[in-house]
Structures are given as C-alpha cells and as structure tokens.
Design a protein around this motif. Structure first.
Motif, PDB file in Angstrom:
ATOM      1  N   SER A  71       0.834  -1.203   0.000  1.00  0.00           N
ATOM      2  CA  SER A  71       0.000   0.000   0.000  1.00  0.00           C
ATOM      3  C   SER A  71       0.869   1.254   0.000  1.00  0.00           C
ATOM      4  N   LEU A  72       0.275   2.361  -0.442  1.00  0.00           N
ATOM      5  CA  LEU A  72       0.926   3.655  -0.268  1.00  0.00           C
ATOM      6  C   LEU A  72       0.955   4.011   1.212  1.00  0.00           C
ATOM      7  N   THR A  73       1.978   4.712   1.626  1.00  0.00           N
ATOM      8  CA  THR A  73       2.076   5.169   3.007  1.00  0.00           C
ATOM      9  C   THR A  73       2.257   6.680   3.023  1.00  0.00           C
ATOM     10  N   GLY A  74       1.866   7.291   4.129  1.00  0.00           N
ATOM     11  CA  GLY A  74       2.008   8.739   4.239  1.00  0.00           C
ATOM     12  C   GLY A  74       1.392   9.260   5.517  1.00  0.00           C
ATOM     13  N   THR A  75       1.308  10.587   5.611  1.00  0.00           N
ATOM     14  CA  THR A  75       0.808  11.239   6.805  1.00  0.00           C
ATOM     15  C   THR A  75      -0.172  12.338   6.421  1.00  0.00           C
ATOM     16  N   ILE A  76      -0.881  12.838   7.431  1.00  0.00           N
ATOM     17  CA  ILE A  76      -1.754  13.998   7.278  1.00  0.00           C
ATOM     18  C   ILE A  76      -1.180  15.114   8.134  1.00  0.00           C
ATOM     19  N   ALA A  77      -0.838  16.225   7.498  1.00  0.00           N
ATOM     20  CA  ALA A  77      -0.283  17.376   8.210  1.00  0.00           C
ATOM     21  C   ALA A  77      -1.376  18.412   8.449  1.00  0.00           C
ATOM     22  N   VAL A  78      -1.344  19.049   9.614  1.00  0.00           N
ATOM     23  CA  VAL A  78      -2.296  20.095   9.971  1.00  0.00           C
ATOM     24  C   VAL A  78      -1.554  21.421   9.947  1.00  0.00           C
ATOM     25  N   ASN A  79      -1.953  22.309   9.027  1.00  0.00           N
ATOM     26  CA  ASN A  79      -1.210  23.561   8.829  1.00  0.00           C
ATOM     27  C   ASN A  79       0.278  23.285   8.661  1.00  0.00           C
ATOM     28  N   ASP A  80       0.586  22.266   7.841  1.00  0.00           N
ATOM     29  CA  ASP A  80       1.951  21.857   7.502  1.00  0.00           C
ATOM     30  C   ASP A  80       2.715  21.268   8.677  1.00  0.00           C
ATOM     31  N   ASP A  81       2.009  20.886   9.741  1.00  0.00           N
ATOM     32  CA  ASP A  81       2.643  20.272  10.909  1.00  0.00           C
ATOM     33  C   ASP A  81       2.087  18.856  11.073  1.00  0.00           C
ATOM     34  N   ALA A  82       2.908  17.851  10.772  1.00  0.00           N
ATOM     35  CA  ALA A  82       2.460  16.460  10.850  1.00  0.00           C
ATOM     36  C   ALA A  82       2.313  15.981  12.292  1.00  0.00           C
ATOM     37  N   ASN A  83       2.843  16.740  13.266  1.00  0.00           N
ATOM     38  CA  ASN A  83       2.781  16.327  14.670  1.00  0.00           C
ATOM     39  C   ASN A  83       1.659  17.007  15.449  1.00  0.00           C
ATOM     40  N   LYS A  84       0.926  17.895  14.819  1.00  0.00           N
ATOM     41  CA  LYS A  84      -0.126  18.630  15.523  1.00  0.00           C
ATOM     42  C   LYS A  84      -1.307  17.702  15.807  1.00  0.00           C
ATOM     43  N   LYS A  85      -1.779  17.696  17.061  1.00  0.00           N
ATOM     44  CA  LYS A  85      -2.859  16.801  17.456  1.00  0.00           C
ATOM     45  C   LYS A  85      -4.019  17.518  18.137  1.00  0.00           C
ATOM     46  N   ALA A 119     -12.313  27.560  16.859  1.00  0.00           N
ATOM     47  CA  ALA A 119     -12.530  28.909  16.327  1.00  0.00           C
ATOM     48  C   ALA A 119     -11.726  29.191  15.063  1.00  0.00           C
ATOM     49  N   GLU A 120     -11.011  28.196  14.525  1.00  0.00           N
ATOM     50  CA  GLU A 120     -10.165  28.422  13.362  1.00  0.00           C
ATOM     51  C   GLU A 120     -10.433  27.386  12.286  1.00  0.00           C
ATOM     52  N   ALA A 121     -10.101  27.755  11.054  1.00  0.00           N
ATOM     53  CA  ALA A 121     -10.105  26.805   9.945  1.00  0.00           C
ATOM     54  C   ALA A 121      -8.684  26.286   9.753  1.00  0.00           C
ATOM     55  N   TYR A 122      -8.551  25.009   9.452  1.00  0.00           N
ATOM     56  CA  TYR A 122      -7.237  24.394   9.340  1.00  0.00           C
ATOM     57  C   TYR A 122      -7.036  23.792   7.955  1.00  0.00           C
ATOM     58  N   LYS A 123      -5.790  23.856   7.519  1.00  0.00           N
ATOM     59  CA  LYS A 123      -5.409  23.221   6.254  1.00  0.00           C
ATOM     60  C   LYS A 123      -4.929  21.806   6.542  1.00  0.00           C
ATOM     61  N   LEU A 124      -5.584  20.825   5.926  1.00  0.00           N
ATOM     62  CA  LEU A 124      -5.198  19.430   6.062  1.00  0.00           C
ATOM     63  C   LEU A 124      -4.525  18.997   4.766  1.00  0.00           C
ATOM     64  N   THR A 125      -3.328  18.444   4.876  1.00  0.00           N
ATOM     65  CA  THR A 125      -2.547  18.071   3.704  1.00  0.00           C
ATOM     66  C   THR A 125      -2.166  16.602   3.776  1.00  0.00           C
ATOM     67  N   ALA A 126      -2.505  15.860   2.719  1.00  0.00           N
ATOM     68  CA  ALA A 126      -2.084  14.465   2.603  1.00  0.00           C
ATOM     69  C   ALA A 126      -0.693  14.424   1.988  1.00  0.00           C
ATOM     70  N   ARG A 127       0.253  13.817   2.691  1.00  0.00           N
ATOM     71  CA  ARG A 127       1.631  13.742   2.216  1.00  0.00           C
ATOM     72  C   ARG A 127       2.052  12.285   2.068  1.00  0.00           C
ATOM     73  N   MET A 128       2.313  11.892   0.836  1.00  0.00           N
ATOM     74  CA  MET A 128       2.832  10.548   0.620  1.00  0.00           C
ATOM     75  C   MET A 128       4.260  10.460   1.136  1.00  0.00           C
ATOM     76  N   THR A 129       4.615   9.272   1.611  1.00  0.00           N
ATOM     77  CA  THR A 129       6.003   9.025   1.965  1.00  0.00           C
ATOM     78  C   THR A 129       6.883   9.315   0.752  1.00  0.00           C
ATOM     79  N   TYR A 130       8.083   9.768   0.998  1.00  0.00           N
ATOM     80  CA  TYR A 130       8.966  10.224  -0.077  1.00  0.00           C
ATOM     81  C   TYR A 130       9.389   9.052  -0.960  1.00  0.00           C
ATOM     82  N   TYR A 131       8.884   9.024  -2.193  1.00  0.00           N
ATOM     83  CA  TYR A 131       9.212   7.965  -3.143  1.00  0.00           C
ATOM     84  C   TYR A 131      10.196   8.433  -4.210  1.00  0.00           C
ATOM     85  N   PHE A 132      10.925   9.508  -3.953  1.00  0.00           N
ATOM     86  CA  PHE A 132      12.017   9.964  -4.797  1.00  0.00           C
ATOM     87  C   PHE A 132      11.557  10.227  -6.228  1.00  0.00           C
ATOM     88  N   GLY A 133      10.375  10.874  -6.336  1.00  0.00           N
ATOM     89  CA  GLY A 133       9.862  11.281  -7.637  1.00  0.00           C
ATOM     90  C   GLY A 133       9.168  10.188  -8.418  1.00  0.00           C
TER      91      GLY A 133
END
Length: 312
Positions: free
Chosen positions: A120-134, A139-153
């Motif tokens: 399977s593909l692997t990766g993380t979800i970053a919150v406002n570009d912070d993958a460690n934010k929990k 009161a705020e809107a957040y940007k959620l970004t799906a980041r695939m594990t680095y597959y070197f292009g």
C-alpha cells in the motif's frame, strides 16, 4: 582501534521510506516502504573534522540479489526497488569499513536492523503543515494536507486521487489539501484514501493507501472574570474568585503580584487544573499597591487579566 570502534556507533534510521545511518546513536522510523516503488538506504558517517572514504557492505537476508558493496566518500545512498516481494518485515546488515587508497583497512561498525514492506501507499496527514499537531481550536479553519512518503519522484507523473473522510463524513474535493473547521470540542477521526496510477515501462502500476490521524478539537478561552475586593488591610485575607469562560479543559493558570514601592516584592504561582473556576488567596504583610497579572491558558488559547490590589 577499540576507541574508534566505540566512537563510531552506527545507527539505522528509516527516513521517509529510506534509511539513514549516522555516528549519533539515534533511530527514526517514518514508515514502511512500498513494494514496486523505490526505497533508498541513506548512510552518512560523522568522522569529526576528517571524513575518509568508507566501504559499505549491504547484505539482505531475504533478498540476496540486492546485496551490494559501495565505496564512497561522504554521504551515500543505495536505491532499491523491491519488485516481487511480499508484505512483511525483513532484515538488512550493513558493515562499514574504513578505506585507504581504495582498499578497506579496518572495521568501523555493523548495523543490523529490520525494515517493513507493504503493498500500500504510506504517508501522513499534516495540519497547517505540521504532521505532529494533534490539538486544534474550534474557532479556526485548518489546512489538512495528505503527504505521501517520499518515493524519490516515482509518482510525480502518476494520476493521483484523494478521498477525504472526517468523522465518517466524506468531504468535497479530491485534492491533496482541504480546509476544515472543527466546530465542536471532540475527538475527530480523519482519513484520506490516496490512489496513484502510472505507467511503469510497458505495464501499469496502481497503488492505494489510507492515511489516518486523530485530532482533538478544543474551544478557546473567550473571557476571564475575577470577583473579589481590590482593597484589603494588612494581614487581611484576600480571595479572588476567577472564572474561565467558553473553553475546553485542561487549563493552566499562573498569576503574579508585583510591587516596586515602597519596597520591591514579587509573588508568583502556577497550577494545572481541569476546572474552569479557581480562587487566589493571599495575605500581605506590608502596605502598598500590588500589580496583579493573571494568565489562563489551554492548548489552543491564552487570556490575560491585569488589575491593581491596594493594601492599606
């Protein structure tokens, strides 16, 4: 010889679908490699002010076809694509030797470690570009970004789709980034199903994976009220009843009484609490006006209250 061997303790680090080795005894693991996509073993040695050539001997117990010896100065990486493997855990051994004039002279150290392969593909979800934010604010809107594990292009030319699901509710849009507001204080389960399809040589390769994270949304502090006298006599009990409004615990509060004249005085205290109500109780042995500062916090907000207390 013994001192050199003990100094160059090699660590084995899986770095974004790869492995990193350094003299510092530190281990990082950013997830498994995907079968059919490149996995890079990155090795670096820290030899102080002098960095010689090293010989790196890779040995894979289950994949002898990928065994390799590499002689290189400084940073080195070995890229492997495990084509016909099955999902599971595998082992690798890396012997590192010091080289002189292209020939190994003595052993520096050995890395024995395991790595994981998945289909399977692997990766993380970053919150406002912070993958460690929990923890997030209601009161705020957040940007959620799906980041695939680095597959070197490897998947740069692929057709990639994203299906977002938040608290069992499918979200609009199929991009790698979405905006979302968590309007209620609660635990939020977030997942994104990522599918990548590309032509690989004469064939077609398709990989899918689900990235997951859990965020706790908490309401911010909207106000801090203080009920009690602002004037007391010397040695008279001062009680100030404080109330945190509109927020989700846990809380941290701290306060300080400060006076510069007729003499210098500083009183500070801090406490953690799950209650929105707390009392400050003090006795003063000398006359004068104290500046009181109260700061209440939770993980998503902070509120400050300033007032003067006169002691006569």
């Amino acid at each position: 010889m013994r001192s050199l061997s003990s100094f160059f303790i090699l660590c084995f680090v899986s770095f974004n679908n790869g492995i990193f080795c350094d003299a510092a005894p530190t281990l990082y693991d950013f997830g498994p490699g995907t079968i059919g996509a490149p996995m890079v073993f990155q090795v670096s040695t820290n030899y102080g002010t002098y960095e010689p050539t090293f010989e790196y001997r890779f040995k894979f117990d289950q994949f002898p076809q990928y065994d390799k010896t590499i002689v290189k100065y400084g940073f080195m990486e070995y890229k492997v694509t495990f084509e016909s493997a099955k999902a599971g855990n595998y082992s690798v051994k890396i012997d590192v030797l010091h080289c002189r004039q292209g020939f190994p002279t003595y052993w520096i150290g050995t890395v024995n470690s395991t790595f994981q392969l998945t289909d399977s593909l692997t990766g993380t979800i970053a919150v406002n570009d912070d993958a460690n934010k929990k923890v997030v604010s209601t009161a705020e809107a957040y940007k959620l970004t799906a980041r695939m594990t680095y597959y070197f292009g490897f998947f740069d030319s692929a057709n990639i789709t994203y299906k977002w699901i938040i608290n069992d509710e499918p979200q609009e849009g199929n991009d790698s980034v979405i905006q979302h507001t968590f309007s209620q204080p609660q635990l939020n389960n977030i997942s994104v199903i990522v599918t990548a399809t590309k032509t690989n040589g004469s064939g077609l390769i398709q990989k899918s994976g689900t990235f997951n994270t859990t965020l706790e949304s908490r309401a911010p502090i909207t106000n801090l009220t203080v009920d009690g006298p602002t004037e007391v006599k010397v040695f008279e009990r001062l009680q100030l009843d404080c109330k945190i409004h509109g927020a989700t615990p846990p809380f941290h509060y701290e306060y300080s009484f400060r006076m510069d004249k007729p003499y210098s005085e500083q009183i500070t205290a801090m406490k953690d609490s799950n209650e929105s109500f707390f009392s400050l109780i003090r006795y003063f042995s000398g006359k004068g006006t104290r500046s009181l500062k109260i700061v209440a916090k939770n993980d998503v907000s902070s509120f400050t209250k300033n007032m003067d207390i006169s002691v006569y």
